[in-house]
Structure formats: structure tokens, C-alpha cells
Write an enzyme that holds these catalytic residues in place. Sequence first.
Site, PDB file in Angstrom:
ATOM      1  N   SER A  68       0.792  -1.240   0.000  1.00 16.09           N
ATOM      2  CA  SER A  68       0.000   0.000   0.000  1.00 16.09           C
ATOM      3  C   SER A  68       0.816   1.278   0.000  1.00 16.09           C
ATOM      4  O   SER A  68       0.260   2.361  -0.171  1.00 16.09           O
ATOM      5  CB  SER A  68      -0.953   0.018   1.196  1.00 16.09           C
ATOM      6  OG  SER A  68      -1.982  -0.922   0.998  1.00 16.09           O
ATOM      7  N   LYS A  71       0.403   3.468  -2.927  1.00 15.96           N
ATOM      8  CA  LYS A  71      -0.781   4.328  -3.041  1.00 15.96           C
ATOM      9  C   LYS A  71      -0.436   5.813  -2.914  1.00 15.96           C
ATOM     10  O   LYS A  71      -1.156   6.670  -3.422  1.00 15.96           O
ATOM     11  CB  LYS A  71      -1.816   3.927  -1.982  1.00 15.96           C
ATOM     12  CG  LYS A  71      -2.340   2.503  -2.178  1.00 15.96           C
ATOM     13  CD  LYS A  71      -3.187   2.032  -1.001  1.00 15.96           C
ATOM     14  CE  LYS A  71      -3.632   0.587  -1.176  1.00 15.96           C
ATOM     15  NZ  LYS A  71      -4.390   0.076  -0.032  1.00 15.96           N
ATOM     16  N   TYR A 195      -3.843  -2.578 -10.259  1.00 17.83           N
ATOM     17  CA  TYR A 195      -3.762  -2.383  -8.796  1.00 17.83           C
ATOM     18  C   TYR A 195      -2.889  -3.454  -8.136  1.00 17.83           C
ATOM     19  O   TYR A 195      -1.961  -3.141  -7.372  1.00 17.83           O
ATOM     20  CB  TYR A 195      -5.173  -2.391  -8.208  1.00 17.83           C
ATOM     21  CG  TYR A 195      -5.200  -2.371  -6.694  1.00 17.83           C
ATOM     22  CD1 TYR A 195      -4.916  -1.194  -5.993  1.00 17.83           C
ATOM     23  CD2 TYR A 195      -5.492  -3.512  -5.964  1.00 17.83           C
ATOM     24  CE1 TYR A 195      -4.925  -1.172  -4.610  1.00 17.83           C
ATOM     25  CE2 TYR A 195      -5.507  -3.498  -4.581  1.00 17.83           C
ATOM     26  CZ  TYR A 195      -5.229  -2.328  -3.904  1.00 17.83           C
ATOM     27  OH  TYR A 195      -5.229  -2.306  -2.530  1.00 17.83           O
ATOM     28  N   TYR A 247      -4.592   3.302   7.980  1.00 19.65           N
ATOM     29  CA  TYR A 247      -5.908   2.664   8.148  1.00 19.65           C
ATOM     30  C   TYR A 247      -6.520   3.042   9.496  1.00 19.65           C
ATOM     31  O   TYR A 247      -6.465   4.196   9.886  1.00 19.65           O
ATOM     32  CB  TYR A 247      -5.808   1.134   7.993  1.00 19.65           C
ATOM     33  CG  TYR A 247      -5.008   0.714   6.797  1.00 19.65           C
ATOM     34  CD1 TYR A 247      -5.394   1.117   5.527  1.00 19.65           C
ATOM     35  CD2 TYR A 247      -3.854  -0.053   6.923  1.00 19.65           C
ATOM     36  CE1 TYR A 247      -4.658   0.746   4.400  1.00 19.65           C
ATOM     37  CE2 TYR A 247      -3.116  -0.428   5.806  1.00 19.65           C
ATOM     38  CZ  TYR A 247      -3.517  -0.023   4.557  1.00 19.65           C
ATOM     39  OH  TYR A 247      -2.801  -0.377   3.472  1.00 19.65           O
ATOM     40  N   VAL A 265       1.232  -3.723   3.941  1.00 19.49           N
ATOM     41  CA  VAL A 265       1.216  -5.006   4.657  1.00 19.49           C
ATOM     42  C   VAL A 265       2.464  -5.856   4.398  1.00 19.49           C
ATOM     43  O   VAL A 265       2.638  -6.906   4.993  1.00 19.49           O
ATOM     44  CB  VAL A 265      -0.060  -5.850   4.380  1.00 19.49           C
ATOM     45  CG1 VAL A 265      -1.287  -5.158   4.931  1.00 19.49           C
ATOM     46  CG2 VAL A 265      -0.201  -6.169   2.904  1.00 19.49           C
TER      47      VAL A 265
END
Length: 313
Positions: A68, A71, A195, A247, A265
Site C-alpha cells: 500500500s 498508493k 492495482y 488505516y 502489509v
Amino acid sequence: MSMAIPDLQDVVAEIADEMRQRVDRGDVATYIPELARVDPGHFGIAVIDAEGHVATGGDADTPFSIQSISKVFTLTLALGLAGDRLWQRVGREPSGSRFNSIVQLESERGIPRNPFINAGAIAVTDLILSGHQPREALGEILRFLQFLADDTTIQIDKAVAASEQRTGFRNAALANYMKSYGVLDNPVDFTLGVYFHHCAISMSCRQLATAGRFLAHLGRNPSTGFSVVTPERARRINAVMLTCGHYDGSGEFAYRVGLPGKSGVGGGIIAIAPGKASIAVWSPGLDESGNSHLGRIALEALAKRLNLSIFGS
């Protein structure tokens, strides 16, 4: 006036040594089979100050799956393509939910809460894909990271990408749900393919810290003078990182570390000390929120010892 950070290498080496000795390492991500095989004993850290001095410790040059953290860079690219129109298809509020939650998406009519939860990042990827073939869009993302890190050896880990594609049912559900609300423009399989592959990019702490430098210095790399984004956009990306980058653990990270950051992660975290430094840490064991356990502890120690928190000493 940019300043070098005194005692930087000593502090970084000290923290790497402390982390090596800790037994509480969290648990590696198991829902992506390839990530479950990573040794939780790893720890790496790289810090680059405003003068371009690089301090590293532990496994700073071992590549890992950035997941992530990609992102942050897809958000930067999408803002370059669409500007503030991007915020019509993705919000910028903290989610308070798991990174792959579908519940919120249902109550908010398919508009993801922010660009860093999975649904939001899928929507951002869809925007980058528009008008391109998946291979072209993916090439653009990879080249952008290679350019920022000044390293053309950065690659996609094909085994991790395949592993994610085989097991990514929750992400497929999120994408199909958004598609039903017209939030995604492209075929779901195309968007998901891009993605999964950008999440499977493999980088070291040194490469990641280099790639993040523009966010620490008002949108430009101070060593090359090249401007990546405007100062205002850099500030805004940092703001979303501070509030949404971890998150449902984002508040805890802001409270303890006090820096904009983004976790993955794979156990990596990129953190930005505006005007001072770009930092990357990696330790594969995660906490309950899916963030690197030792990574956060190391960043908290670093911020404290070098007085880096954006909230003052």
C-alpha cells in the site's frame, strides 16, 4: 535554509541495533501467500536529510513488497492527471475501518472514504488507467517510482502479483461494488490487474526514502532541484498521509510518531518529516491494524531522538 541532522547515522544505527534485539515482532501478513513466506526477523531503516546525507541501518538495501505504500505515488500521479477533480470519486476522511472493509462503501454509495484504503486506491488506479492499456498504465507507475528513486532496477515482483490476483476476492468485491455505482470507468479486471501489480512493486528502504524526498521538501527533490508537484499539493498529500496513512491505526501513529506516513502489509512504512527528512523502515511483522509493529516503534524512537515530530518537541 536546509540543515543536516546532527548525529543522524549514530541514532539510526542505535535504533537498528535495538530493533534487532527485540522479540516482539508482530505477525507477517498471511492472506497473501507470498508475503507469508517472508522472514519476520528482518529490520531495515533509511533516512535522507535535506542535505542528501543518507543514514541506514539493518536490512536497508533488501527489497520488499511495498504494497500500500505504492498508493502515495499513485495518488500523486492521479492528482497530476485530474487535479482536484479526483476528489469527486474518492474522499479524504479517515475511515476508522479495516483497510479492505466493504461496509462503509455500501453506506456511502460506492465513494471510498480516502485514497489509501483498498477501495480508494482501486478508484485512483482506475483514473490512471483511463485512456491506456493496463500494461501502459502500469509502466507509467513503475517509471514514476524509478524516476523518483533514481533507480531503474526497481521491478514488480511477479510472484507476489500473481499471489494477490489468485487470492484477491475481497478487492474484486470492492471493485465490483464501486463499478455498480459508476465510480470505476474501466473493466474491473483491467483496473484490478494494474492495482495488484503496483502493490507488488519491490523496493528497499533506501530506494523508498529517496522516492519520498519530494514530499519532505515542498514538492521538489533538493538534490536535483526537480519539482515533482507544487508546494500546496505536497502539503495536501502529507495531510492525507497523516490522517489516513495507517488505516484504523492512523490516529495512534499520529499520536505516537507525529509524522505523515504510509504503511503497507509488506511491513514497510514511509514517513515524512517536512523540511527535514524522508524516512523508510521495514519490518515484516504487523500489528492488529496491518501496520509494521517494529516499524512504528522505530519511527517513534527516531522522531523523539531527532525531534522530528511536526507537533514540536
